[in-house]
Design a protein around this motif. Structure first.
Motif, short mmCIF file in Angstrom:
data_model
loop_
_atom_site.label_atom_id
_atom_site.label_comp_id
_atom_site.label_asym_id
_atom_site.label_seq_id
_atom_site.Cartn_x
_atom_site.Cartn_y
_atom_site.Cartn_z
N PHE A 149 -27.91 -107.98 34.14
CA PHE A 149 -26.74 -107.23 34.58
C PHE A 149 -27.13 -105.88 35.16
N ARG A 150 -28.42 -105.57 35.12
CA ARG A 150 -28.96 -104.38 35.76
C ARG A 150 -30.19 -104.79 36.55
N ASP A 151 -30.76 -103.85 37.27
CA ASP A 151 -31.90 -104.19 38.12
C ASP A 151 -33.23 -103.75 37.52
N ASP A 152 -33.28 -103.53 36.21
CA ASP A 152 -34.54 -103.09 35.60
C ASP A 152 -35.62 -104.17 35.72
N THR A 157 -40.79 -103.10 39.06
CA THR A 157 -41.38 -101.77 39.08
C THR A 157 -41.93 -101.46 37.69
N PRO A 158 -42.54 -100.31 37.45
CA PRO A 158 -43.12 -100.06 36.13
C PRO A 158 -42.17 -100.28 34.96
N ARG A 159 -40.90 -99.90 35.11
CA ARG A 159 -39.99 -100.06 33.98
C ARG A 159 -39.71 -101.53 33.66
N SER A 160 -40.00 -102.44 34.58
CA SER A 160 -39.78 -103.86 34.32
C SER A 160 -40.71 -104.38 33.23
N PHE A 161 -41.84 -103.71 33.02
CA PHE A 161 -42.83 -104.17 32.04
C PHE A 161 -42.50 -103.70 30.63
N VAL A 162 -41.59 -102.75 30.49
CA VAL A 162 -41.39 -102.11 29.19
C VAL A 162 -40.90 -103.09 28.14
N TYR A 163 -40.05 -104.04 28.51
CA TYR A 163 -39.44 -104.93 27.52
C TYR A 163 -40.48 -105.86 26.91
N ALA A 164 -41.30 -106.49 27.74
CA ALA A 164 -42.33 -107.38 27.21
C ALA A 164 -43.36 -106.60 26.39
#
Length: 576
Positions: A149-152, A157-164
């Motif tokens: 529901f968001r574009d994270d 981009t770097p913030r895409s890696f934070v969850y994993a």
């Protein structure tokens, strides 16, 4: 009666090993939903040859240099964004480019892999806290929906890696597996330093215990050994970020930012707000991710504290209470680093980066646990009487189906899911024309189309709105000067002013919108009004009916004109 008993046994019997068929089923179903959401995103990503994610316009565009080092030469904007990219993130894309995959293509494919990795770690971490496979499925499903529901995640981009990375750290930390945890911690500063700082907060919080109603330090030597190694790794990898002196420094100070229109409503990086609720609860400065509680099923997370305090005698609640200490530490670390980021404003980047990502994980897990406990109580209620009551069984069966539909079918009721924010270039003829020009062709323009030229035309631009990020003043002062000069040159009736700016920056082409000389242009492009006094002077010229030197140029200077866009040869400008 037998049906409801079997249903409750299947859904609510604990299982935590992958050798259990129920664990494998719910894990595969979780990965299936993640793959489906990624497929919806990929459909958009490859729907046009000129399409790329919005944030790629400053995180990815410069990576074309990995494929062709001659692209974007002497480009201030590309140099700046390359300099601020985390080392591991940049090296990862460089390695993939070396393998022959273009960064733009990889940017579209990467969210699928990150989504599956995030889903797997979320499922296994949730299963550690509450060994009910259906609860772990609900956790990963809600987190996936929240991310799409968001574009994270989709931005790659770097913030895409934070969850994993954060979930991997939490999973190994909870299992007390030191070296896998260290491996996760090593990656965090290399890809997203703020994640490393947050994990450091969790390690510090892990040394605290609640003893006789008061916080106290742990008395277990193993806790200090475990946290000490993790913190040592983080400090060693985060230290270069604190010691590094950027060629584009210094970092913007809060006092300076408050004087800049860019940081206020209507500005490029809105941060401050006169409304304290908006400032502290939402946006780049706020505590909660925006939009709040999306999907709406995350609202069930608000019920978990009530269950933990009022219903602690329920069996599942007891399990959650016994195993959920790490969630409390994550919450404490998020709040602590959020406050620290405000105290050291902009030196640790944006405060929201320390709560938005972790809160999505916390809300997804908390909501799934609440739903699981309530569903368990509903099924127990339906089978608690003898002789059985059909009305109870129907209500319980209906409630179970309602929960399943609400969880799995919610996204089908939303028209804009998934939210990808892919940007599609609307002027392919312009891009193809510019690609035919020499690679060092510098384009000057105030048009919003300049946001796309570095990606789709692969040519440097002097100035554009998308890359006006005012966090490092060594960069932004140059960027701001360019904006002031371009506005002055484009709207000045004095040809000498236009020629002087053209010569100063060694401009090769001017890109002008035909409508840019209308009085209401500044109203439709409000971001230009940040550049004062040039914007006010330009508007005064337009209202006075003065024709700018750029608009009076000989038609022979035009080398391209289509769809309201005009390209002028700068050499011709100098010869007027």
């Amino acid at each position: 009666m037998l049906l409801m008993t079997r249903l409750r046994k299947y859904l609510m019997t604990p299982a935590a090993r992958l050798t259990d068929s129920r664990v494998r089923f719910w894990l595969l179903l979780s990965l299936g939903f993640s793959s489906y959401y990624s497929y919806l995103g990929l459909e958009q990503a490859f729907s046009s040859p000129y399409i790329l994610q919005d944030d790629a316009r400053h995180h990815i565009f410069w990576m074309q240099r990995f494929v062709d080092p001659e692209l974007l030469p002497n480009d201030l904007i590309a140099d700046y964004f390359q300099s601020v990219a985390p080392f591991g993130y940049s090296a990862f894309y460089r390695f993939v480019a070396w393998l022959g995959i273009h960064p733009f293509v990889f940017n579209k494919l990467l969210p699928t892999g990150l989504g599956l990795l995030t889903t797997g770690y979320c499922f296994m971490f949730s299963l550690r806290l509450l060994p009910i496979p259906v609860a772990a499925f609900a956790s990963s499903l809600l987190l996936n929906q929240s991310l799409w529901f968001r574009d994270d995640l989709v931005s790659a981009t770097p913030r895409s890696f934070v969850y994993a990375m954060l979930l991997a750290f939490l999973y190994y930390y909870h299992r007390r597996q030191l070296w896998p945890m260290v491996a996760a911690l090593v990656l965090q500063p290399l890809f997203y330093p703020q994640c490393g700082i947050l994990s450091g907060g969790v390690l510090v919080a892990g040394l605290l215990r609640w003893h006789r109603g008061r916080p106290a330090l742990s008395r277990q030597r193993r806790d200090y050994w475990f946290s000490g190694i993790g913190l040592g790794v983080l400090l060693a990898l985060l230290a270069p970020y604190g010691l590094e002196i950027s060629q584009f420094g210094p970092v913007t100070t809060p006092a300076l930012a408050k004087t800049m229109a860019e940081f206020w409503p209507g500005g490029r990086v809105r941060f401050f707000d006169d409304n304290p609720l908006i400032f502290w609860l939402g946006g780049r400065a706020g505590l909660f991710p925006d939009p709040y509680l999306t999907p709406v099923t995350l609202a069930f997370a608000l019920g978990l504290p009530i269950l933990l305090t009022r219903c602690s005698h329920w069996p599942l609640v007891q399990r959650i209470k016994a195993n959920s200490g790490l969630l409390g530490r994550l919450l404490l670390a998020s709040l602590g680093t959020f406050v620290l980021a405000h105290l050291l404003l902009f030196r640790l980047q944006l405060p929201s980066r320390y709560t938005h990502h972790s809160f999505r994980i916390l809300f997804a897990i908390a909501a799934s646990f609440t739903l699981t406990v309530l569903l368990d109580r509903l099924l127990a209620w339906a089978t608690s009487t003898s002789p059985p009551r059909p009305c109870r069984r129907l209500l319980a069966l209906g409630g179970t189906l309602a929960v399943a539909v609400a969880l799995m079918g919610y996204t089908a009721t939303v028209s804009n899911f998934p939210v990808t924010l892919y940007v599609e270039g609307q002027r392919p003829a312009l891009y193809e024309f510019l690609r035919q020009q020499p690679k060092d062709t510098l384009i000057a323009s105030l048009s919003r189309e300049a946001d796309n030229l570095q990606m789709f035309a692969r040519r440097p631009v002097l100035f554009n709105r998308e890359n006006g990020i005012p966090y490092h003043m060594g960069y932004y002062r140059q960027y701001q000067r360019r904006g002031l000069d371009l506005i002055t040159a484009q709207y000045s009736p004095d040809l000498a002013t236009l020629q002087a700016v053209t010569q100063t920056y060694d401009i090769d082409l001017w890109l002008v919108e035909a409508e840019s000389f209308a009085v209401d242009y500044f109203q439709r492009h409000e971001w230009l009004t940040q550049f004062q006094p040039a914007a006010a002077n330009a508007l005064a010229h337009l209202r006075a009916g003065e024709t700018s030197a750029l608009a009076r140029l000989d038609p022979q200077c035009r080398v391209f004109a289509k769809d309201g866009m005009v390209v002028l040869d700068a050499q011709c400008v100098q010869q007027q």
